[in-house]
Design a protein around this motif. Structure first.
Motif, mmCIF file in Angstrom:
data_model
loop_
_atom_site.group_PDB
_atom_site.id
_atom_site.type_symbol
_atom_site.label_atom_id
_atom_site.label_comp_id
_atom_site.label_asym_id
_atom_site.label_seq_id
_atom_site.Cartn_x
_atom_site.Cartn_y
_atom_site.Cartn_z
ATOM 1 N N ARG A 102 4.836 -52.264 -10.161
ATOM 2 C CA ARG A 102 5.897 -51.250 -9.904
ATOM 3 C C ARG A 102 5.555 -50.664 -8.737
ATOM 4 N N SER A 103 3.916 -50.177 -8.410
ATOM 5 C CA SER A 103 3.397 -49.455 -7.577
ATOM 6 C C SER A 103 3.629 -50.205 -6.319
ATOM 7 N N PHE A 104 3.160 -51.433 -6.305
ATOM 8 C CA PHE A 104 3.444 -52.265 -4.914
ATOM 9 C C PHE A 104 4.841 -52.483 -4.482
ATOM 10 N N GLN A 105 5.721 -52.425 -5.368
ATOM 11 C CA GLN A 105 7.207 -52.298 -5.147
ATOM 12 C C GLN A 105 7.670 -51.036 -4.462
ATOM 13 N N ARG A 106 7.121 -50.055 -5.093
ATOM 14 C CA ARG A 106 7.483 -48.752 -4.175
ATOM 15 C C ARG A 106 6.692 -48.644 -2.857
ATOM 16 N N LEU A 107 5.377 -49.016 -3.109
ATOM 17 C CA LEU A 107 4.603 -48.786 -1.829
ATOM 18 C C LEU A 107 5.295 -49.721 -0.592
ATOM 19 N N SER A 108 5.762 -50.909 -1.162
ATOM 20 C CA SER A 108 6.497 -51.758 -0.094
ATOM 21 C C SER A 108 7.807 -51.229 0.488
ATOM 22 N N LYS A 109 8.708 -50.588 -0.347
ATOM 23 C CA LYS A 109 9.672 -49.930 0.042
ATOM 24 C C LYS A 109 9.359 -48.894 1.069
ATOM 25 N N ALA A 110 8.160 -48.281 0.835
ATOM 26 C CA ALA A 110 7.852 -47.052 1.451
ATOM 27 C C ALA A 110 7.277 -47.486 3.082
ATOM 28 N N GLY A 111 7.281 -48.948 3.344
ATOM 29 C CA GLY A 111 6.891 -49.543 4.399
ATOM 30 C C GLY A 111 5.376 -49.609 4.680
ATOM 31 N N ILE A 112 4.634 -49.533 3.614
ATOM 32 C CA ILE A 112 3.177 -49.474 3.883
ATOM 33 C C ILE A 112 2.774 -51.166 3.894
ATOM 34 N N LEU A 230 -5.666 -43.035 8.016
ATOM 35 C CA LEU A 230 -5.187 -41.857 7.494
ATOM 36 C C LEU A 230 -3.747 -41.993 7.060
ATOM 37 N N LYS A 231 -3.057 -42.523 7.902
ATOM 38 C CA LYS A 231 -1.586 -42.539 7.698
ATOM 39 C C LYS A 231 -1.273 -43.259 6.395
ATOM 40 N N VAL A 232 -1.774 -44.581 6.450
ATOM 41 C CA VAL A 232 -1.521 -45.545 4.952
ATOM 42 C C VAL A 232 -2.204 -44.686 3.838
ATOM 43 N N ALA A 233 -3.208 -43.984 3.817
ATOM 44 C CA ALA A 233 -3.526 -43.121 2.627
ATOM 45 C C ALA A 233 -2.790 -42.164 2.502
ATOM 46 N N MET A 234 -2.199 -41.149 3.264
ATOM 47 C CA MET A 234 -1.374 -40.039 2.810
ATOM 48 C C MET A 234 -0.046 -40.693 2.601
ATOM 49 N N ASN A 235 0.503 -41.691 2.975
ATOM 50 C CA ASN A 235 1.918 -42.014 2.929
ATOM 51 C C ASN A 235 1.890 -42.991 1.365
ATOM 52 N N ALA A 236 0.801 -43.741 1.205
ATOM 53 C CA ALA A 236 0.528 -44.244 -0.248
ATOM 54 C C ALA A 236 0.698 -43.085 -1.164
ATOM 55 N N ALA A 237 -0.148 -41.986 -1.152
ATOM 56 C CA ALA A 237 -0.154 -40.917 -2.110
ATOM 57 C C ALA A 237 1.024 -40.302 -2.154
ATOM 58 N N PRO A 256 -4.659 -51.867 8.766
ATOM 59 C CA PRO A 256 -5.112 -51.505 7.486
ATOM 60 C C PRO A 256 -4.178 -51.874 6.340
ATOM 61 N N LEU A 257 -4.527 -52.604 5.325
ATOM 62 C CA LEU A 257 -3.549 -52.907 4.416
ATOM 63 C C LEU A 257 -4.199 -52.332 3.031
ATOM 64 N N LEU A 258 -2.992 -51.839 2.107
ATOM 65 C CA LEU A 258 -3.107 -51.257 1.040
ATOM 66 C C LEU A 258 -3.637 -52.108 -0.090
ATOM 67 N N LEU A 259 -4.635 -51.943 -1.125
ATOM 68 C CA LEU A 259 -5.022 -52.663 -2.006
ATOM 69 C C LEU A 259 -4.495 -51.944 -3.240
ATOM 70 N N GLU A 260 -4.646 -50.708 -3.507
ATOM 71 C CA GLU A 260 -4.664 -50.177 -4.833
ATOM 72 C C GLU A 260 -4.477 -48.582 -4.624
ATOM 73 N N VAL A 261 -3.991 -47.756 -5.381
ATOM 74 C CA VAL A 261 -4.018 -46.447 -5.385
ATOM 75 C C VAL A 261 -4.356 -45.892 -6.919
ATOM 76 N N ASN A 262 -5.432 -45.447 -7.028
ATOM 77 C CA ASN A 262 -6.064 -44.770 -8.311
ATOM 78 C C ASN A 262 -5.597 -43.468 -8.720
ATOM 79 N N SER A 263 -5.107 -43.156 -9.795
ATOM 80 C CA SER A 263 -4.605 -41.757 -9.919
ATOM 81 C C SER A 263 -5.639 -40.953 -10.749
ATOM 82 N N THR A 264 -6.872 -41.571 -11.263
ATOM 83 C CA THR A 264 -8.078 -40.876 -11.671
ATOM 84 C C THR A 264 -9.342 -41.284 -11.011
ATOM 85 N N PRO A 265 -9.282 -41.112 -9.573
ATOM 86 C CA PRO A 265 -10.523 -41.574 -9.045
ATOM 87 C C PRO A 265 -11.711 -41.238 -9.464
#
Length: 291
Positions: A102-112, A230-237, A256-265
């Protein structure tokens, strides 16, 4: 303020640091195990009961919920939200980030940008799946894996077939992902607080290990992210609506290619590598938004 950290262990580094920084700023900080909470659902006055008392005095919460207790942990976070309590991460955002597909689908839609990724419903045409990501070697990830668990590097077509057949036989759903060889077993972790990167480190896997997780013996060092990172990190969040999160990226030949976003790092690795007071940034974020 009365701040509650939803954590099962007050002695964990991240939890202890948040307690320390909250108390330094004059707040009352309490650690509550979400699994020991009773959710009281009644007309017009939702509440939570814990340790012989109602938690109706809480001003803000910091969820530190492990993946294994996502369902009930998020139910507790949601109940606090119903009570009008401020949370650093919402229940919906945690659930969204824990679902890799689900998160990859949203991130892809956001152009990341991300490594080429395929999800299939137990396809037997494995050769076709591999062709979608450029062929072997490939990374195969269980949808529910965390901290590098459930992540396999299949170096050949036969190895990929064996792994996928094994996962399929266990009815374990997996993603097949392009292997980025130029990353050389390293990745970047950016810590985002309130939409801004407050610290970043480069994690390097130990020799012979393609996973860079510190829990698996990797090492970490401070790094200054470039504009694209920086742009990838902030856009993914922003795409996953996570004001506080860890964003993992690979350095590749195409950026840069996004791997994962952790909600409780976790905070231990990044505070140690960067010398930055990330815990203080999180407490300041609560103060700014609670006001």
């Amino acid at each position: 303020m009365n701040i509650v950290i939803l954590s099962r262990n007050a002695n964990l580094y991240s939890t202890a640091r948040l307690i320390e920084e909250g108390q330094k700023k004059g707040h009352k900080v309490e650690v509550i195990d979400p699994l020991k909470c009773d959710i009281i659902i009644e007309k017009e006055k939702p509440t939570i009961y814990f340790n012989d008392r109602y938690l109706d005095y809480v001003d803000a919460i910091i969820p530190r919920i492990g993946a294994s207790v996502t369902f009930f942990g998020c139910a507790v976070v949601r109940q606090f939200e119903m009570m009008g309590v401020f949370t650093t991460v919402t229940s919906d955002a945690i659930i969204r980030s824990r679902d890799k597909l689900r998160s990859f689908q949203r991130l892809s839609k956001a152009g990341i940008g991300m490594p080429k990724t395929v999800f299939t419903n137990y396809s037997r045409d494995i050769e076709q799946v591999l062709s979608h990501v450029g062929g072997a070697p490939v990374i195969i990830k269980l949808l529910e894996g965390t901290q590098g668990l459930g992540v396999v590097l299949a170096e050949t077509k036969n190895a990929a077939e064996s792994v996928l057949e094994a996962f399929n036989g266990l009815q374990a759903r997996a993603l097949v992902q392009e292997y980025i060889s130029e990353a050389k077993g390293a990745d970047l972790r950016a810590l985002v607080v309130d939409g801004q990167v407050v610290g970043a480190m480069k994690r390097q896997g130990k020799e012979g290990e393609f996973r860079s997780n510190l829990h698996r013996g990797g090492s970490a060092s401070i790094i200054k992210l470039n504009h694209d990172e920086l742009k990838v990190a902030m856009n993914a969040a922003r795409a996953l609506k996570l004001p506080v999160c860890g964003v993992d990226m690979l350095q590749s030949a195409r950026g840069p290619l996004l791997l994962e976003v952790n909600s409780t790092p976790g905070l231990e690795g990044i505070e140690g590598a960067t010398g930055r007071n990330i815990a203080k940034s999180i407490i300041t974020y609560i103060e700014r938004n609670k006001k």
